[in-house]
Design a protein around this motif. Structure first.
Motif, short mmCIF file in Angstrom:
data_model
loop_
_atom_site.label_atom_id
_atom_site.label_comp_id
_atom_site.label_asym_id
_atom_site.label_seq_id
_atom_site.Cartn_x
_atom_site.Cartn_y
_atom_site.Cartn_z
N SER A 88 4.07 -11.39 19.35
CA SER A 88 3.95 -12.30 20.45
C SER A 88 3.38 -11.64 21.62
CB SER A 88 5.09 -13.13 20.72
OG SER A 88 4.78 -13.93 21.58
N ILE A 89 2.38 -12.36 22.29
CA ILE A 89 2.09 -11.69 23.61
C ILE A 89 3.17 -11.46 24.64
CG2 ILE A 89 1.57 -13.66 24.88
CD1 ILE A 89 -0.83 -12.52 26.01
N ARG A 90 4.30 -12.15 24.50
CA ARG A 90 5.47 -12.09 25.32
C ARG A 90 6.68 -11.64 24.34
NH1 ARG A 90 6.09 -15.49 29.85
NH2 ARG A 90 4.20 -15.68 30.74
N PRO A 91 7.82 -11.34 24.99
CA PRO A 91 8.97 -10.88 24.04
C PRO A 91 9.44 -11.82 23.22
CG PRO A 91 9.18 -10.06 26.26
CD PRO A 91 7.81 -10.83 26.26
N GLY A 92 9.20 -13.19 23.54
CA GLY A 92 9.67 -14.15 22.64
C GLY A 92 8.66 -14.96 22.10
N TRP A 93 8.86 -15.65 21.08
CA TRP A 93 7.95 -16.50 20.45
C TRP A 93 7.38 -17.78 21.10
CZ3 TRP A 93 4.69 -14.66 16.53
CH2 TRP A 93 5.41 -13.39 16.01
N GLY A 138 11.16 -16.15 32.42
CA GLY A 138 11.58 -14.77 32.81
C GLY A 138 10.77 -13.65 32.12
N GLU A 139 10.06 -13.98 31.26
CA GLU A 139 9.27 -12.84 30.44
C GLU A 139 7.87 -12.78 30.94
OE1 GLU A 139 11.70 -13.74 26.15
OE2 GLU A 139 9.65 -14.09 26.25
N HIS A 140 7.30 -11.74 30.48
CA HIS A 140 6.07 -11.52 30.88
C HIS A 140 4.89 -10.99 29.73
CE1 HIS A 140 7.43 -11.61 35.08
NE2 HIS A 140 8.36 -10.87 34.64
N PRO A 141 3.57 -11.23 29.96
CA PRO A 141 2.79 -10.97 28.70
C PRO A 141 2.69 -9.46 28.69
CG PRO A 141 1.49 -11.50 30.58
CD PRO A 141 2.85 -11.97 30.78
N LYS A 142 2.24 -8.94 27.44
CA LYS A 142 1.75 -7.73 27.11
C LYS A 142 0.46 -7.48 27.93
CE LYS A 142 3.56 -6.97 22.31
NZ LYS A 142 4.48 -8.03 22.85
N LEU A 156 -2.27 -11.75 13.87
CA LEU A 156 -1.85 -13.07 14.39
C LEU A 156 -0.95 -12.97 15.59
CD1 LEU A 156 -1.46 -15.83 13.83
CD2 LEU A 156 0.44 -15.44 12.26
N LEU A 157 -1.65 -13.11 16.65
CA LEU A 157 -1.21 -13.19 18.08
C LEU A 157 -0.85 -14.28 18.87
CD1 LEU A 157 -0.90 -11.09 20.60
CD2 LEU A 157 -3.06 -11.95 21.43
N ASN A 158 0.63 -14.55 19.07
CA ASN A 158 1.16 -15.75 19.45
C ASN A 158 1.15 -15.70 21.00
OD1 ASN A 158 3.21 -17.82 19.43
ND2 ASN A 158 4.49 -16.76 20.67
N VAL A 159 0.73 -16.76 21.66
CA VAL A 159 0.48 -16.93 23.07
C VAL A 159 1.07 -18.30 23.14
CG1 VAL A 159 -1.22 -17.36 24.82
CG2 VAL A 159 -2.00 -15.94 22.83
N PRO A 160 2.35 -18.38 23.70
CA PRO A 160 2.92 -19.59 23.78
C PRO A 160 2.79 -20.18 25.31
CG PRO A 160 4.53 -17.64 24.31
CD PRO A 160 3.12 -17.21 23.87
N PRO A 161 2.46 -21.54 25.34
CA PRO A 161 2.27 -22.37 26.50
C PRO A 161 3.68 -22.70 27.09
CG PRO A 161 0.82 -23.31 24.58
CD PRO A 161 1.89 -22.27 24.18
N ILE A 191 -1.08 -22.57 29.37
CA ILE A 191 -0.98 -21.05 29.19
C ILE A 191 -0.80 -20.42 30.54
CG2 ILE A 191 -1.98 -18.94 28.40
CD1 ILE A 191 -2.90 -20.55 25.89
N ALA A 192 0.21 -19.66 30.92
CA ALA A 192 0.34 -19.06 32.21
C ALA A 192 -0.79 -18.20 32.60
CB ALA A 192 1.61 -18.17 32.40
N PRO A 193 -0.94 -18.16 34.02
CA PRO A 193 -2.00 -17.34 34.37
C PRO A 193 -2.26 -16.02 34.19
CG PRO A 193 -1.33 -18.93 36.01
CD PRO A 193 -0.41 -18.87 35.01
N ALA A 194 -0.99 -15.36 33.87
CA ALA A 194 -0.84 -14.08 33.71
C ALA A 194 -1.09 -13.51 32.02
CB ALA A 194 0.58 -13.33 33.88
N ASP A 195 -0.91 -14.52 31.31
CA ASP A 195 -1.52 -14.54 29.97
C ASP A 195 -2.78 -14.90 29.91
OD1 ASP A 195 1.43 -15.39 30.25
OD2 ASP A 195 1.54 -15.28 27.99
N VAL A 196 -3.40 -15.76 30.53
CA VAL A 196 -4.85 -15.97 30.41
C VAL A 196 -5.46 -14.78 31.07
CG1 VAL A 196 -6.44 -17.18 31.65
CG2 VAL A 196 -4.60 -18.46 30.87
N ALA A 197 -5.15 -14.13 32.06
CA ALA A 197 -5.84 -12.93 32.36
C ALA A 197 -5.89 -11.84 31.56
CB ALA A 197 -5.35 -12.47 33.96
N SER A 198 -4.55 -11.50 31.04
CA SER A 198 -4.54 -10.37 30.10
C SER A 198 -5.26 -10.97 28.50
CB SER A 198 -3.00 -10.22 29.56
OG SER A 198 -2.75 -9.01 28.70
#
Length: 583
Positions: free
Chosen positions: A392-397, A402-406, A426-431, A437-444
């Motif tokens: 997952s791009i974040r610690p959770g699925w 409170g979590e942040h993307p890789k 298989l990269l999980n990206v949770p909305p 999808i959060a801006p930080a995830d989009v940018a990463s």
């Protein structure tokens, strides 16, 4: 392919070399990155694992921007997307005829502003709520009574957005289903968890969900692990007012006789809905989770019939952990083995069980396909089973505020450790609960995708236009899987004069896997200072093996030495790249 008692190790190795992917697998392996989308009830309860007793009213996003999801995925270089149509809590993201615990019963299904039909709709939903315990299709029959949200079917909307974006489709349908637990079992679970709380003992994430929902009860029909009778049934099982009845009677939709209990029938009916209403589906993802087994409740999943129905409805679909499908890489770090085989031995018939349980040593074993494993006396079958590396791009699925993307750099490293090692990422990206999808995830994702595209844009080993074309060099640099170079025997050297002096720090090798996976050892050398210098060595190659060098190499001549193979090698790719770091 069976392994017979009379087969010696040489014969088994020859069979492994002759094991090749079917058409769906071959297409799947050419899709290096799939985006997993964990979105569902857990998104709104801030959980990783739901209880199944959540009220449908909790699923109430202000919007579900599936087009935004797809744009974010495409920017990352994703070619396939996969949605959790049902997670372990049992909440279903499409209007299923077989459960009331779905989007139809949630506020998301309705668009009540200026809706003249609201009184009739309200009355219909009240009747459905009254009847839901006895009738799993009660809410489904309210779907067209009016005031419907045009995007209420989240799975349908997701697939439409994906196809518009040119992406392939995957669907996750969890076998585990908390909503289908029996109320007496759930009540016992509540008592056990309350006792742990009273004793000051820590709770697991599953127990925490049960404790938080202790005043409720499972939202389904109590079919999971209920001990219901195994009887003859028909798939699809038509419900009152079923809109497929005419098509079934006329033979336009197929029917399948099965002998099953209540839960397996429920699951098979949902498989049927997915493939006949939402197909084509390129990958169906199902794990073997049976999470309440230790507490005394277990459901015997009829994998044999599940896999057979999937194949009958959609022969080209690859099924996670299914026969001639794809397999779990063995961890949730997104990291493949440095020696990753696709032609693998199993201890039983892959068509009859969840394949994670059939690999010698288990799905997480350090070695799944070498000669030593092929020689294991427990081996009974061989099949093509390429690896899928999930992370997952974040610690959770699921999304948690409170979590942040890789970072982009971390994603690039995951890409190297998965697609660079004969696996698919298989990269999980949770909305989030806002449906985006959060801006930080989009940018990463965007920075990651840009870095990969720029790095792989030019193969520095490919001849320039107008230069003389060596057939062997062309075969491995033309980007086509089906063209390849082979040595005269099992070993040999491919000489690649470069089109000029080139500087690179990545080497990618690939086999024409349509003819099997054969290479067991290869070395890449560069001509430097009047001598050949080894700059990289690998064991397996498979569809793709990338080596990132510790420092750039400058040369005008390289060669690839096949040092060991289990059958004639077919090298289809030699690529040299210079890394472009993400910004």
């Amino acid at each position: 392919m069976p392994v017979l008692p009379c087969d010696g190790i040489d014969r088994i190795i020859a069979k492994a070399a002759a094991t090749v992917p079917r058409a769906g697998q071959l297409a799947w392996q050419q899709r290096p990155v799939t985006a997993f989308t964990h979105f569902g009830m857990n998104t709104f309860t801030d959980r990783e694992w739901g209880s199944g007793a959540e009220h449908e009213g909790r699923f109430d996003p202000p919007a579900v921007e599936t087009d935004q999801w797809m744009a974010s995925m495409k920017a990352a270089g994703v070619t396939q997307v996969m949605l959790t149509a049902k997670h372990h809590d049992g909440f279903v993201l499409y209007p299923s005829r077989y459960t009331n615990h779905s989007v139809v019963a949630s506020p998301w299904w309705l668009s009540t502003k200026d809706c003249a039909d609201l009184p009739a709709v309200t009355a219909a939903r009240q009747r459905a709520e009254r009847d839901r315990a006895a009738d799993p299709s009660a809410y489904w029959r309210t779907r067209a009574t009016g005031c419907a949200n045009a995007r209420g079917d989240i799975l349908g909307d997701y697939i439409a957005s994906a196809r518009k974006a040119g992406l392939k489709i995957g669907v996750y349908l969890s076998p585990a289903d908390g909503a289908e637990l029996t109320p007496p079992f759930f009540a016992e679970e509540v008592k056990a968890v309350e006792a742990k709380v009273a004793a000051g003992q820590p709770l697991s994430i599953e127990e925490r969900a049960v404790y938080e929902d202790r005043a409720s009860k499972p939202s389904g029909q109590a079919r999971y692990g209920s001990g219901s009778a195994v009887t003859k049934r028909t798939i699809p099982t038509l419900v009152p007012g079923d809109d497929r009845a005419d098509a079934v009677r006329a033979g336009r939709l197929p029917t399948f006789p099965v002998t099953e209990d209540d839960y397996n029938t429920y699951y098979l009916n949902q498989i049927y809905e997915l493939f006949t209403q939402y197909g084509p589906i390129d990958e169906l993802w199902l794990d073997g989770a049976n999470p309440w087994r230790d507490a005394g409740v277990t459901e015997r999943y009829d994998f044999t019939t599940w896999f057979d129905l999937i194949h009958r409805l959609s022969p080209d679909t690859v099924t996670f952990a299914g026969p001639q499908g794809v397999r779990w890489v063995g961890n949730e770090r997104g990291e493949a083995r440095t020696a990753e085989w696709s032609a693998l031995p199993t201890t039983g018939d892959p068509a009859t069980g969840h394949n994670e349980e059939l690999f010698p040593g288990g799905a997480s074993a350090a070695d799944l396909g070498s000669r030593a494993v092929l020689a294991d006396p427990s081996v009974r079958y061989l099949q093509w089973a390429p690896a899928e590396a999930d992370v997952s791009i974040r610690p959770g699925w699921f999304f948690h505020p409170g979590e942040h993307p890789k970072s982009p750099a971390e994603l690039v490293e995951l890409y190297r450790r998965s697609t660079g090692r004969n696996a698919s990422l298989l990269l999980n990206v949770p909305p989030g609960p806002d449906g985006r999808i959060a801006p930080a995830d989009v940018a990463s994702l965007a920075a990651f995708g840009t870095a990969i595209r720029k790095t792989e844009a030019v193969n520095l080993a490919a001849p320039l236009p107008g230069q003389p074309r060596d057939p062997a060099v062309h075969a491995v640099t033309d980007g086509a899987l089906g063209t390849s170079w082979s040595p005269r025997g099992l070993e040999g050297t491919l000489d690649l004069p470069l089109p000029g002096t080139r500087t690179f720090d990545q080497i990618r090798l690939g086999e024409d896997i349509g003819q099997g996976q054969h290479v067991e050892g290869a070395t890449v050398q560069a001509w430097r200072d009047g001598a050949w210098t080894t700059i990289a060595s690998v064991t397996t190659v498979g569809y793709g093996r990338t080596v990132t060098l510790p420092e750039p190499v400058t040369t005008d001549h390289v060669r690839v030495l096949i040092t060991q193979a289990r059958a004639k090698p077919h090298l289809s790719t030699v690529a040299l790249h210079r890394t472009v770091a993400p910004k």
